[in-house]
Motif scaffolding. Structure first.
Motif, PDB file in Angstrom:
ATOM      1  N   HIS A   1       7.930  -0.467 -10.465  1.00 27.42           N
ATOM      2  CA  HIS A   1       8.114   0.901  -9.555  1.00 27.42           C
ATOM      3  C   HIS A   1       7.412   0.845 -11.239  1.00 27.42           C
ATOM      4  CE1 HIS A   1       9.430   4.449  -9.721  1.00 27.42           C
ATOM      5  NE2 HIS A   1       9.527   4.271  -7.538  1.00 27.42           N
TER       6      HIS A   1
ATOM      7  N   LEU B   1       1.344  -1.044  -0.018  1.00 28.90           N
ATOM      8  CA  LEU B   1       0.117  -0.200   0.207  1.00 28.90           C
ATOM      9  C   LEU B   1       0.864   1.769   0.336  1.00 28.90           C
ATOM     10  CD1 LEU B   1      -3.143  -0.862   2.576  1.00 28.90           C
ATOM     11  CD2 LEU B   1      -2.329  -0.807   0.000  1.00 28.90           C
ATOM     12  N   SER B   2       2.676   1.266  -0.320  1.00 26.28           N
ATOM     13  CA  SER B   2       3.203   2.356   0.168  1.00 26.28           C
ATOM     14  C   SER B   2       2.970   3.233  -1.507  1.00 26.28           C
ATOM     15  CB  SER B   2       4.261   2.270   0.315  1.00 26.28           C
ATOM     16  OG  SER B   2       5.435   2.822  -0.600  1.00 26.28           O
ATOM     17  N   ASP B   3       2.678   4.072  -1.502  1.00 23.74           N
ATOM     18  CA  ASP B   3       2.707   4.621  -2.427  1.00 23.74           C
ATOM     19  C   ASP B   3       4.285   5.767  -3.208  1.00 23.74           C
ATOM     20  OD1 ASP B   3       2.720   7.193  -1.292  1.00 23.74           O
ATOM     21  OD2 ASP B   3       1.249   7.867  -1.781  1.00 23.74           O
ATOM     22  N   ASP B   4       5.161   5.530  -2.201  1.00 23.48           N
ATOM     23  CA  ASP B   4       6.283   5.548  -2.656  1.00 23.48           C
ATOM     24  C   ASP B   4       7.857   5.119  -2.466  1.00 23.48           C
ATOM     25  OD1 ASP B   4       6.709   6.165  -0.338  1.00 23.48           O
ATOM     26  OD2 ASP B   4       7.777   8.161   0.047  1.00 23.48           O
TER      27      ASP B   4
ATOM     28  N   LEU C   1       0.763   3.438 -13.773  1.00 20.33           N
ATOM     29  CA  LEU C   1       1.265   4.805 -13.098  1.00 20.33           C
ATOM     30  C   LEU C   1       2.147   5.734 -13.490  1.00 20.33           C
ATOM     31  CD1 LEU C   1       1.415   2.935  -9.433  1.00 20.33           C
ATOM     32  CD2 LEU C   1      -0.577   4.934 -10.231  1.00 20.33           C
TER      33      LEU C   1
END
Ligand SMILES: *Cc1c(COP(=O)(O)O)cnc(C)c1O
Length: 457
Positions: A79, A29-32, A443
């Motif tokens: 990524h 759930l990390s967006d970075d 993304l």
């Protein structure tokens, strides 16, 4: 007590599960999440120390070594700015469900043991077969990757060719031949090597496309010795699709097994505007597509589909006394269709994700990526000092920075990764160095790609 400690549901076990799930939850759930980068064996030895010991480190320390030392030494291939080779971009649902596949001791090799999982996997395979225009009777199995998929399909092709010759009372060739483009993926050559078959590497056009004329010449020259023709539905280097319709039409003149290697690119057939590029796939005898590439499933997952699954079954069923109870039935057992016996139901994360989001979300994601690729290709084309090597067809764009040597690309690429900006490695074509963006993560944005071009001066 110690003998069952590792398996029993206990407070210690609960703490282990909690910390592993907690780490997984944070990561998913990390967006970075950083790109990260490899370390040398010596550095990893120094940082991690000895982790395998008589008494164990305990879950907290072992997980800490993983989180802080080992994981950062692994590239984040999902990524948005990992743009090399062919990236991966699993959906949240697919990633999460991969945990379930591991949590349940699910066995996907036989119907007897894994009927529910196999049923769901087969629904996905049928859906894909339908997208590619194969009949309802088509089916197959999810295998580890495109390499095993190609090998399994080509072995089935050879066994079928052998059966036909035997039935016709003709002799089998001294060595079987596999016809494919000179630009075909290395795994086809590797399959031929494992099979002790010969590759007939047919020249592609200057645009990278394998066409019917060249295949016809090979079929005329090699006749009965050809056990399969491989057409590539999206080359790995350029994302270029062979003239599948033209090659498939040769089936009206010659009797051959057509295998479509669509590991990377065949997914694009889900996008309505790209579908015509894949005309002819509906005549394939077998095909592969890797959901761990552009179908947003986690590693490792390749869908292998036969037009007539019986051909795969005759080629691959393993016989042994202890397996008789599985093989002496009419049940559909996935292990019968490829080179593997034990298998996890690796198609389930894709099943869950498709079931969760629906097909339309996939079509849109693939379309958006193709559009983004064309947009960045136009940008590269109009920039001074940049040259497109070929116009992109799917989602790979290959380009040169005018005047750059291989050393220039090497230095630039290493700096990009050092700065944790992007992972874009040098490549080459016809002896000239270049670089490429392989795009498939929804993304990834246009502005980010432009920012990478800006680093090239
Ligand atoms: C990636 C790829 C393969 C090999 O698939 P793996 O899953 O890496 O084994 C084969 N053919 C093509 C066209 C590919 O892009």
């Amino acid at each position: 007590m110690d003998a069952v400690r590792m398996h029993a549901a206990s407070p210690e076990s609960r703490a282990i599960v909690d910390s592993v799930l907690d780490y997984s939850r944070r990561r998913m759930l990390s967006d970075d999440v950083p790109l990260d980068k490899p370390q040398s064996p010596a550095e990893l030895r120094r940082l991690a120390g000895r982790t395998i010991t008589d008494d164990g480190l305990g879950a907290q320390r072992a997980l800490s070594v993983f989180e802080h030392i080992l994981a950062p030494a692994c590239l984040t291939t999902s990524h948005p700015l990992y743009l090399s080779f062919i990236p991966t971009a699993p959906t949240i649902a697919a990633m999460a469900f991969d945990l379930v596949v591991s949590a349940s001791g699910l066995y996907g090799g036989s119907w007897l043991e894994g009927a529910g999982a196999v049923h769901a996997e087969n629904e996905v395979l049928s859906f894909l077969a339908g997208e590619f225009g194969l009949p309802d009777t088509a089916g197959g199995v999810f295998v580890q990757g495109g390499t095993i998929g190609n090998l399994s399909a080509l072995v089935a092709a050879r066994e079928t060719a052998r059966e036909k010759l035997v039935a016709a009372g003709r002799p089998a060739p001294a060595r079987w031949k596999i016809v494919c483009s000179i630009e075909a993926h290395s795994s086809n050559k590797s399959a031929a090597k494992v099979m002790d078959a010969e590759v007939v590497a047919v020249p592609a056009g200057a645009d990278g496309v394998l066409r019917a004329d060249a295949v016809r010449a090979a079929l005329e020259e090699h006749g009965d010795a050809v056990c399969a023709v491989v057409a590539t539905a999206g080359s790995t280097n350029f994302g270029i699709v062979d003239d599948i319709a033209g090659i498939a039409a040769l089936k009206d003149e010659f009797d051959f097994w057509l295998h479509i290697d669509g590991a990377y690119g065949l997914t694009a057939a889900l996008a309505p505007e790209a579908k015509p590029i894949f005309a002819g796939v509906e005549r394939a005898d077998s095909l592969i597509v890797d959901p761990h590439k552009w179908l947003f499933a986690p590693f490792d997952c390749c869908a292998l589909i036969y037009r007539d699954p019986d051909g795969g079954r005759r080629a691959h069923t393993q016989h042994a006394e202890y397996l008789d109870t599985l093989t002496d039935t009419e049940d559909f057992s996935p292990s019968d269709y490829s080179i593997q016996l034990t298998r996890r139901p690796r198609g389930l994360p894709l099943w869950f994700s498709l079931a969760t989001y629906g097909v339309e979300a996939y079509r849109q994601a693939v379309s958006a990526t193709i559009a983004l690729t064309h947009r960045i290709a136009e940008e590269i084309d109009r920039r001074d000092g940049f040259t497109l090597v070929r116009d992109p067809q799917l989602s790979v764009v290959v380009f040169e920075r005018d005047g750059w040597s291989r050393a220039d690309y090497d230095r630039w690429s290493a700096d990009l990764l050092d700065a944790q900006h992007a992972f874009v490695v040098p490549s080459s074509h016809a002896g000239r160095p270049n670089t490429r963006f392989a795009i498939l993560n929804p993304l990834t944005t246009f502005d980010e790609l432009v920012a990478i071009l800006d680093t090239m001066g």
